[in-house]
Design a protein around this motif. Structure first.
Motif, PDB file in Angstrom:
ATOM      1  N   CYS A  14       0.828  -1.211   0.000  1.00  0.00           N
ATOM      2  CA  CYS A  14       0.000   0.000   0.000  1.00  0.00           C
ATOM      3  C   CYS A  14       0.857   1.254   0.000  1.00  0.00           C
ATOM      4  N   VAL A  15       1.876   1.267   0.838  1.00  0.00           N
ATOM      5  CA  VAL A  15       2.752   2.442   0.929  1.00  0.00           C
ATOM      6  C   VAL A  15       3.527   2.626  -0.373  1.00  0.00           C
ATOM      7  N   VAL A  16       4.052   1.522  -0.927  1.00  0.00           N
ATOM      8  CA  VAL A  16       4.793   1.616  -2.192  1.00  0.00           C
ATOM      9  C   VAL A  16       3.880   2.100  -3.313  1.00  0.00           C
ATOM     10  N   GLY A  17       2.640   1.580  -3.355  1.00  0.00           N
ATOM     11  CA  GLY A  17       1.694   2.009  -4.381  1.00  0.00           C
ATOM     12  C   GLY A  17       1.356   3.474  -4.277  1.00  0.00           C
ATOM     13  N   ALA A  18       1.164   3.961  -3.042  1.00  0.00           N
ATOM     14  CA  ALA A  18       0.854   5.386  -2.855  1.00  0.00           C
ATOM     15  C   ALA A  18       2.047   6.252  -3.235  1.00  0.00           C
ATOM     16  N   TYR A  19       3.244   5.838  -2.848  1.00  0.00           N
ATOM     17  CA  TYR A  19       4.437   6.622  -3.156  1.00  0.00           C
ATOM     18  C   TYR A  19       4.699   6.662  -4.658  1.00  0.00           C
ATOM     19  N   ALA A  20       4.479   5.521  -5.333  1.00  0.00           N
ATOM     20  CA  ALA A  20       4.767   5.445  -6.768  1.00  0.00           C
ATOM     21  C   ALA A  20       3.850   6.325  -7.598  1.00  0.00           C
ATOM     22  N   LEU A  21       2.719   6.753  -7.034  1.00  0.00           N
ATOM     23  CA  LEU A  21       1.772   7.567  -7.790  1.00  0.00           C
ATOM     24  C   LEU A  21       2.416   8.855  -8.279  1.00  0.00           C
ATOM     25  N   ASN A  22       3.084   9.583  -7.364  1.00  0.00           N
ATOM     26  CA  ASN A  22       3.736  10.839  -7.736  1.00  0.00           C
ATOM     27  C   ASN A  22       5.189  10.902  -7.281  1.00  0.00           C
ATOM     28  N   ASN A  23       5.684   9.787  -6.724  1.00  0.00           N
ATOM     29  CA  ASN A  23       7.053   9.740  -6.197  1.00  0.00           C
ATOM     30  C   ASN A  23       7.300  10.799  -5.125  1.00  0.00           C
ATOM     31  N   THR A  24       6.310  11.020  -4.283  1.00  0.00           N
ATOM     32  CA  THR A  24       6.441  11.973  -3.190  1.00  0.00           C
ATOM     33  C   THR A  24       5.888  11.357  -1.914  1.00  0.00           C
ATOM     34  N   MET A  25       6.425  11.792  -0.773  1.00  0.00           N
ATOM     35  CA  MET A  25       5.941  11.318   0.520  1.00  0.00           C
ATOM     36  C   MET A  25       4.576  11.904   0.854  1.00  0.00           C
ATOM     37  N   ALA A  26       4.176  12.970   0.133  1.00  0.00           N
ATOM     38  CA  ALA A  26       2.876  13.582   0.407  1.00  0.00           C
ATOM     39  C   ALA A  26       1.758  12.560   0.212  1.00  0.00           C
ATOM     40  N   SER A  27       1.871  11.718  -0.825  1.00  0.00           N
ATOM     41  CA  SER A  27       0.844  10.706  -1.069  1.00  0.00           C
ATOM     42  C   SER A  27       0.791   9.681   0.056  1.00  0.00           C
ATOM     43  N   VAL A  28       1.953   9.375   0.640  1.00  0.00           N
ATOM     44  CA  VAL A  28       1.989   8.437   1.764  1.00  0.00           C
ATOM     45  C   VAL A  28       1.303   9.043   2.984  1.00  0.00           C
ATOM     46  N   TRP A  29       1.516  10.339   3.202  1.00  0.00           N
ATOM     47  CA  TRP A  29       0.843  11.004   4.329  1.00  0.00           C
ATOM     48  C   TRP A  29      -0.663  11.049   4.116  1.00  0.00           C
ATOM     49  N   VAL A  30      -1.084  11.266   2.862  1.00  0.00           N
ATOM     50  CA  VAL A  30      -2.520  11.240   2.558  1.00  0.00           C
ATOM     51  C   VAL A  30      -3.087   9.861   2.874  1.00  0.00           C
ATOM     52  N   LEU A  31      -2.363   8.821   2.487  1.00  0.00           N
ATOM     53  CA  LEU A  31      -2.790   7.455   2.777  1.00  0.00           C
ATOM     54  C   LEU A  31      -2.959   7.245   4.276  1.00  0.00           C
ATOM     55  N   ALA A  32      -1.971   7.719   5.068  1.00  0.00           N
ATOM     56  CA  ALA A  32      -2.037   7.538   6.523  1.00  0.00           C
ATOM     57  C   ALA A  32      -3.211   8.302   7.127  1.00  0.00           C
ATOM     58  N   ILE A  33      -3.416   9.540   6.670  1.00  0.00           N
ATOM     59  CA  ILE A  33      -4.497  10.367   7.217  1.00  0.00           C
ATOM     60  C   ILE A  33      -5.845   9.722   6.955  1.00  0.00           C
TER      61      ILE A  33
END
Length: 507
Positions: free
Chosen positions: A404-423
């Motif tokens: 899940c984390v890798v998939g979210a990060y790969a979307l835009n290659n930014t940690m912002a997407s990972v934080w969105v996933l966590a929130i």
């Protein structure tokens, strides 16, 4: 037409075309099954390998990815309750409960065969009715698209199981989330609080993964007596075996459900910028409204799986209509395919069928042949897919979290997407604990942007609000929206009065 199609099938069965079609379908199944790795991302990864190929070879590979990806998403949706791609959201509603009851094989194969039949029926309809569908789509302006999305949003009432108020609040939350970021028309920042993090809004994919994956994982952790994800109850043996004839019979014994879900998928696919997510949700909602036992939806009923998977695979055929007949990409995947056609010097649009007849029917053939290939890949890989339900939580949950984390990060290659996933993982878990349904939230996220964009476009074109009710198609869709809500409310009242153990005679 049949002669041209037969020649196209003979061409596509040649090794030089069949090989890229098979490899594309295989890659699509894997990409569709991995949470966070969308079909669009998979097609983009395949695109560079098609540049040195003939046009039909390259496009056949992409068609294979498209068909395989739409089917692959059902694997994780049914077995671990996390949709591998957005258009598999509705499959989780009944596929995962069926798997939890100890029937993961039945859940997976219902989805596979529904995808197969829905896709083939979509192909037949696509080939025979391309001209008529093109004429319908050309009648849609911003007023009609707005009314169509309102009609889709009216399904919140049908997707709410217990509290209608909570369902409406969840849907409203989804709409609110889509307003954060930059205005899609005027490019004005909204609700960004002056931060770069909110300036781009919340990407749909990390929100989807967070809401479904984290909420499901936390729920699984709380099940202290369950030793493996997918165990129905303590002491019950999980059956991986399934009778293929029985599964096929379950689907074919509901011909109206299969045909209607296929039609919904095709129709939504023809209309640009809507996508398989809305198609599967609309088909699921229609199946629930037309069912004699709507209270069974969400508990593991086969109708829910059939409706969702038949529609999202048929949606592929509808999306191909828009790119071949109008030169307009129906979704992100066909946008990549349109770019590939341009690179090969092919001009899609109204003259495509007459100027590139061999290629057009070659694509039709590739679409049809991709489905038995998908079925064969699923048959070979099913024994490994189904073993997911026997993996201990201590092993499966960390693997799912990493994916899940890798998939979210790969979307835009930014940690912002990972934080969105966590929130949104926290938000989704909180909603589940408070008894809020997640389906209306996702529906609001899917439709929010398009409702706003088409409303603004309509008002910028003509400020007369009466056009929404005086234009025939728009008025019809708005009337259907009101009827959809009324039918859902009446059905809820009826289900409370009628016993739940009546004979199953749906469709």
């Amino acid at each position: 037409m049949f002669d041209l199609l037969a020649l196209g099938i003979l061409d596509i069965l040649q090794p030089k075309y069949l090989t890229p079609l098979f490899l594309g379908t295989l890659v699509g199944v894997v990409g569709g099954a991995l949470p966070g790795i969308t079909i669009t991302m998979t097609v983009i990864m395949v695109l560079p390998f098609t540049f040195g190929l003939e046009p039909l070879q390259g496009l056949a590979a992409m068609v294979g990815v498209y068909v395989g990806g739409e089917s692959g998403g059902l694997i994780t949706a049914t077995l671990i309750g996390i949709p591998g791609k957005p258009s598999s959201i509705s499959t989780t509603f009944d596929g995962f409960p069926m798997s939890r009851k100890g029937e993961p094989g039945r859940a997976v194969w219902l989805g596979i065969w529904a995808s197969f039949f829905g896709g083939l029926l979509g192909g037949v309809f696509l080939i025979g009715a391309t001209g008529w569908l093109a004429e319908v789509a050309l009648q849609f302006g911003p007023w009609e698209f707005f009314a169509l999305f309102v009609f889709a949003l009216s399904m919140v009432a049908g997707l709410t199981e217990e509290s209608l108020a909570k369902g409406l609040l969840a849907g409203a939350l989804g709409l609110i989330v889509t307003t954060v970021g930059t205005d899609p028309i005027m490019s004005v920042p909204r609700f960004t609080l002056g931060t770069d993090f909110l300036a781009g809004g919340f990407p749909f994919l990390p929100v989807l993964i967070g809401v479904f994956a984290f909420a499901q994982i936390m729920t699984d952790i709380e099940r202290a007596r369950s030793l493996a994800v997918g165990d129905a109850t303590a002491g019950q043996i999980v059956s991986l075996a399934v009778s293929q004839m029985k599964v096929v019979g379950e689907i074919l014994s509901r011909p109206f459900l299969l045909l209607w879900s296929t039609f919904v998928g095709i129709l939504i696919g023809v209309l640009p910028a809507i996508g398989g997510s809305a198609a599967s949700v609309m088909a699921y909602d229609q199946a629930k409204k037309l069912s004699r036992h709507p209270e069974r939806f969400g508990t593991g009923t086969p109708e829910g799986i059939i409706a969702s998977e038949a529609s999202n695979n048929a949606n592929v055929g509808g999306s191909l209509v828009t790119i071949m007949a109008f030169g307009i990409p129906g979704d992100a995947v066909t946008a990549v395919m349109l770019g590939a056609m341009t690179i090969h010097g092919i001009q899609s649009g109204p003259l495509f069928m007459s100027q590139e007849t061999k290629l057009a029917y070659g694509l039709f053939a590739a679409y049809l042949v991709a489905h038995p290939i998908m079925l064969a890949i699923m048959a070979v890989g099913a024994r490994w897919f189904l073993r997911i339900v026997t993996v201990p939580k201590s092993v499966l949950i960390p693997v799912v979290l990493v994916l899940c984390v890798v998939g979210a990060y790969a979307l835009n290659n930014t940690m912002a997407s990972v934080w969105v996933l966590a929130i949104f993982g926290v938000v989704g878990y909180g909603l589940v604990k408070l008894g809020f349904p997640l389906a209306p939230l996702i529906l609001g996220l899917i439709l929010g942007d398009q409702i706003e964009v088409n409303l603004v476009r309509a008002l910028m074109t003509d400020g007369d609000l009466w056009l929404f009710v005086t234009r025939p198609i728009s008025a019809l869709l708005l009337a259907l929206s009101a009827a959809s809500v009324a039918l859902a409310l009446w059905q809820r009242r009826r289900s409370r009065r009628s016993p739940a153990d009546e004979p199953d005679t749906d469709f």
